[in-house]
Design a protein around this motif. Structure first.
Motif, PDB file in Angstrom:
ATOM      1  N   THR A  42       0.660  -1.304   0.061  1.00  0.00           N
ATOM      2  CA  THR A  42      -0.111  -0.042  -0.112  1.00  0.00           C
ATOM      3  C   THR A  42       0.811   1.267  -0.122  1.00  0.00           C
ATOM      4  O   THR A  42       1.908   1.088   0.615  1.00  0.00           O
TER       5      THR A  42
ATOM      6  N   LYS B  38       0.416   5.759   0.205  1.00  0.00           N
ATOM      7  CA  LYS B  38      -0.679   6.636   0.307  1.00  0.00           C
ATOM      8  C   LYS B  38      -0.862   7.616  -0.738  1.00  0.00           C
ATOM      9  O   LYS B  38      -1.968   8.244  -0.886  1.00  0.00           O
TER      10      LYS B  38
ATOM     11  N   TRP C  86      -1.272  -1.090  -4.354  1.00  0.00           N
ATOM     12  CA  TRP C  86      -2.552  -0.277  -3.860  1.00  0.00           C
ATOM     13  C   TRP C  86      -2.197   0.947  -3.829  1.00  0.00           C
ATOM     14  O   TRP C  86      -1.552   1.397  -2.665  1.00  0.00           O
TER      15      TRP C  86
ATOM     16  N   GLN D 229      -3.019   5.159  -3.133  1.00  0.00           N
ATOM     17  CA  GLN D 229      -3.960   5.944  -2.497  1.00  0.00           C
ATOM     18  C   GLN D 229      -4.603   5.272  -1.227  1.00  0.00           C
ATOM     19  O   GLN D 229      -5.880   5.232  -1.056  1.00  0.00           O
ATOM     20  N   CYS D 230      -3.945   4.250  -0.695  1.00  0.00           N
ATOM     21  CA  CYS D 230      -4.530   3.430   0.270  1.00  0.00           C
ATOM     22  C   CYS D 230      -3.586   3.845   1.463  1.00  0.00           C
ATOM     23  O   CYS D 230      -2.557   3.238   1.878  1.00  0.00           O
TER      24      CYS D 230
ATOM     25  N   THR E 123      -6.794   0.758   6.907  1.00  0.00           N
ATOM     26  CA  THR E 123      -6.538   1.707   5.989  1.00  0.00           C
ATOM     27  C   THR E 123      -7.807   2.652   5.421  1.00  0.00           C
ATOM     28  O   THR E 123      -8.917   2.214   6.062  1.00  0.00           O
ATOM     29  N   TRP E 124      -7.266   3.733   4.990  1.00  0.00           N
ATOM     30  CA  TRP E 124      -8.321   4.336   4.413  1.00  0.00           C
ATOM     31  C   TRP E 124      -8.189   4.752   2.789  1.00  0.00           C
ATOM     32  O   TRP E 124      -6.929   4.986   2.474  1.00  0.00           O
ATOM     33  N   HIS E 125      -9.351   4.576   2.316  1.00  0.00           N
ATOM     34  CA  HIS E 125      -9.080   4.794   0.715  1.00  0.00           C
ATOM     35  C   HIS E 125     -10.156   5.724   0.212  1.00  0.00           C
ATOM     36  O   HIS E 125     -11.532   5.709   0.567  1.00  0.00           O
TER      37      HIS E 125
ATOM     38  N   ARG F 250     -12.297   6.005  -2.104  1.00  0.00           N
ATOM     39  CA  ARG F 250     -13.456   5.123  -2.843  1.00  0.00           C
ATOM     40  C   ARG F 250     -13.999   3.958  -1.740  1.00  0.00           C
ATOM     41  O   ARG F 250     -15.321   4.020  -1.544  1.00  0.00           O
ATOM     42  N   TYR F 251     -13.004   3.467  -0.910  1.00  0.00           N
ATOM     43  CA  TYR F 251     -13.660   2.367   0.007  1.00  0.00           C
ATOM     44  C   TYR F 251     -13.710   2.779   1.235  1.00  0.00           C
ATOM     45  O   TYR F 251     -14.205   1.889   2.161  1.00  0.00           O
TER      46      TYR F 251
ATOM     47  N   ASP G 161     -10.090  13.101   4.523  1.00  0.00           N
ATOM     48  CA  ASP G 161      -8.898  13.055   3.791  1.00  0.00           C
ATOM     49  C   ASP G 161      -7.979  12.893   4.691  1.00  0.00           C
ATOM     50  O   ASP G 161      -7.634  13.269   5.649  1.00  0.00           O
TER      51      ASP G 161
END
Ligand SMILES: Cc1cc2nc3c(=O)[nH]c(=O)nc-3n(C[C@H](O)[C@H](O)[C@H](O)COP(=O)(O)OP(=O)(O)OC[C@H]3O[C@@H](n4cnc5c(N)ncnc54)[C@H](O)[C@@H]3O)c2cc1C
Length: 550
Positions: free
Chosen positions: A52, A54, A169, A171-172, A195-197, A199-200, A492
């Motif tokens: 991952t 970021k 991945w 942006q994770c 994690t924070w994404h 989209r998800y 964000d």
């Protein structure tokens, strides 16, 4: 009053059973040289790996590395000489077995990278070797002149991307390391991360082994060579999880970044000084030989302090690099990226002086690891700038960090494989939960806090430090912490990054205040001598509400 930095174990409350979870053998946090090398090793050994990052995949400190990678390659050079130079820079704080191993293993990594396709610069088929401060020999391999990091990232990313067992991945954003039991520290085991994404949203990645390779901390200071991703998340999340973090007070400042008002601080590699450029003050006078007999090639801490002192003496905002002696053609050929950068500001290195200023560059401290890359938290390994291996001691020798990232990246991959092989049970979903006490305190403007923190760190915890200022820094950072660390959800990662930056600033100020001596990059104006009693690492860890300093 309890410190806000000791109260919160997780930045956000959660219940894993209510969150989407993803399983993998190995989770690697970070896609710089260290993370990618670890991922490739683990995947080659048969593990399923998720990496991952970021931001965009290539946005790393590694990508911007200019000078190159240090390794004993040239005729007449020896492992013993490279070790001696590394130990001298480290001022008594390096772990000698680690120094020996990294330096002995570095040349094999260079050959491996060349086989994988890194286009190292060559003359008559032989690798060309540059020279940098503190090295007694030419031993820095480089690619496309001053674009070593870019070439390295491109090759490693391609290799990882093409590997059927690696998922990359972007942006994770990793919020926190997940531990079971959730409190972390003694008796807990790291079982992945939250994690924070965009989209998800919030998810958990549960992993057999987790490798922390989330890079450095340059964004803590107003002036830095680091890209925006370097917000010290690795140190902060390892600390919250109860892992020991060592040598946080040891931040290396780079003497020469381009100093143009309003522009970001782009690095001017010291290989430029290695090629013969001189540092001159506002009167055009060379001054480095007044400070150290090695002059322009003295270690970075000495050059950075000399520049600050000369700026104060001549009441100037910067000094200049005089590279005119190198000649325009040679300069453009050897440093194409810097030439382009200078040209964009109307500076011709063949005829003009280049304005420069020191800036925060490399975090020596990090999650404390042993020679296999294991942190003090079972299940968690660490490598690269996120880790403290003991290689650099109190001062990093130029270009040793990429060698360290590659050697320890590979080791972490191997250790993860060995530990996975000993696990007999299959990964199953862990039921872990945490809740934070809600707070009704005022919300501060996070952009203001970030900017003010970076100015504060530059003034009080920068190249020159003293006890009363470090004490004030702690006071201010604790105050901000009470209004920032008590919040949970943001739209964000900038809010969580600010929380991480404040946490690391607190640890750094605390450790810098306690180290009542001057050693390597840690210069205390009120304790200007090196004290033999301090020839030891400082390790900090968190237990509930308490800071343990060892
Ligand atoms: C301008 C510059 C020039 C340099 N020149 C040299 C040189 O010539 N030679 C040398 O040896 N060293 C050099 N260095 C230092 C060297 O580049 C770094 O120490 C090294 O590349 C660090 O590699 P890394 O893999 O540990 O971290 P990085 O390459 O910084 O990668 C960190 C990764 O972690 C990810 N990450 C961070 N936080 C999170 C989070 N919360 N969630 C998910 N992902 C996260 C980032 O997205 C990134 O992918 C230079 C550094 C800079 C800034």
């Amino acid at each position: 009053m309890a410190s806000p930095y000791l109260e919160r174990r997780y930045l956000v409350g959660f219940e894993t059973r209510r969150l989407p979870h993803i399983f993998t053998d190995v989770l690697v946090i970070g896609a710089g040289a260290a993370g990618l090398r670890a991922a490739i090793e683990a995947a080659d050994g048969g593990a399923e790996v998720i990496v991952t990052t970021k931001g965009e995949l290539a946005e790393t400190n590694t990508y911007y590395a200019q000078g190159g990678i240090a390794a004993v390659i040239g005729e007449g050079d020896s492992v013993e000489d490279h070790i001696a130079d590394t130990l001298e820079a480290a001022v008594g704080l390096a772990d000698e077995p680690v120094v020996h191993e990294v330096i002995s293993e570095a040349p094999a990594h260079i050959h491996e990278l060349a086989d994988w396709g890194v286009p190292f610069d060559r003359g008559d088929g032989e690798l060309l070797l540059g020279r940098e401060g503190g090295h007694g020999r030419n031993r820095i391999v480089h690619a496309s002149g001053d674009a070593t990091g870019t070439a390295l990232v491109e090759v490693l990313l391609t290799r990882a991307r093409e590997h059927p067992s690696v998922k990359l991945w972007g942006q994770c954003f990793v919020l926190d390391l997940l531990t079971d039991p959730p409190e972390g520290g003694a008796g807990s085991e790291c079982v992945g991360a939250m994690t924070w994404h965009p989209r998800y949203g919030v998810q958990t990645i549960q992993a057999g082994r987790t490798i922390l390779a989330a890079g450095g901390a340059g964004m803590l200071w107003r002036e830095t060579t680091n890209p925006a991703v370097a917000t010290s998340d690795a140190i902060a999340m390892a600390f919250r999880a109860g892992a020991s973090v060592a040598d946080v007070e040891m931040m290396q400042f780079h003497p020469t970044t381009l100093y143009i008002a309003g522009a970001t601080r782009s690095l001017i590699t010291e290989a430029v000084r290695g090629e013969g450029a001189l540092l001159v003050d506002r009167n055009g006078e060379p001054f480095m030989s007044d400070y150290d007999e090695r002059a322009e090639l003295a270690p970075r801490d000495i050059v950075s302090r000399a520049i600050m002192e000369q700026m104060a003496k001549t009441q100037s905002t910067h000094v200049c690099l005089d590279a005119r002696g190198i000649g325009r053609d040679r300069f453009v050929q050897r440093f194409p990226g810097i030439s382009e950068l200078c040209e964009s500001f109307g500076i011709d290195p063949g005829t003009d002086l280049i304005p420069v200023h020191p800036a925060a560059h490399y975090m020596i401290g990090g999650a404390r690891v042993n020679r296999d890359g294991r942190t003090t938290l079972p299940g968690l390994l660490a490598c690269g700038e996120a880790a403290c291996t003991g290689l650099h001691g109190a001062n990093r020798l130029a270009s040793n960090s990429l060698s360290e990232a590659l050697v320890f990246g590979k080791r972490c991959g191997r250790t993860a494989l060995a530990e996975l092989a000993q696990m007999n049970e299959r990964l199953t979903a862990r039921r872990i939960s945490w809740s934070n006490t809600p707070s009704r305190r005022t919300e501060l403007d996070l952009t203001d806090v970030r900017n003010s923190l970076r100015s504060l760190m530059w003034r009080n915890a920068g190249i020159v430090r003293q006890g009363d200022r470090l004490g004030e820094t702690l006071e201010i950072v604790n105050f901000w912490g009470r209004y920032v660390l008590d919040k949970e959800f943001y739209n964000d990662p900038a809010g969580w990054e600010a929380q991480n930056m404040l946490t690391t600033a607190y640890l750094l100020a605390e450790c810098a205040l306690r180290r009542t001596e001057t050693r390597g990059v840690h210069y205390r104006k009120d304790f200007p001598d090196t004290d033999p009693a301090w020839a030891r690492h400082q390790q900090v860890r968190r237990t509930e509400y308490q800071l343990v300093v060892e």
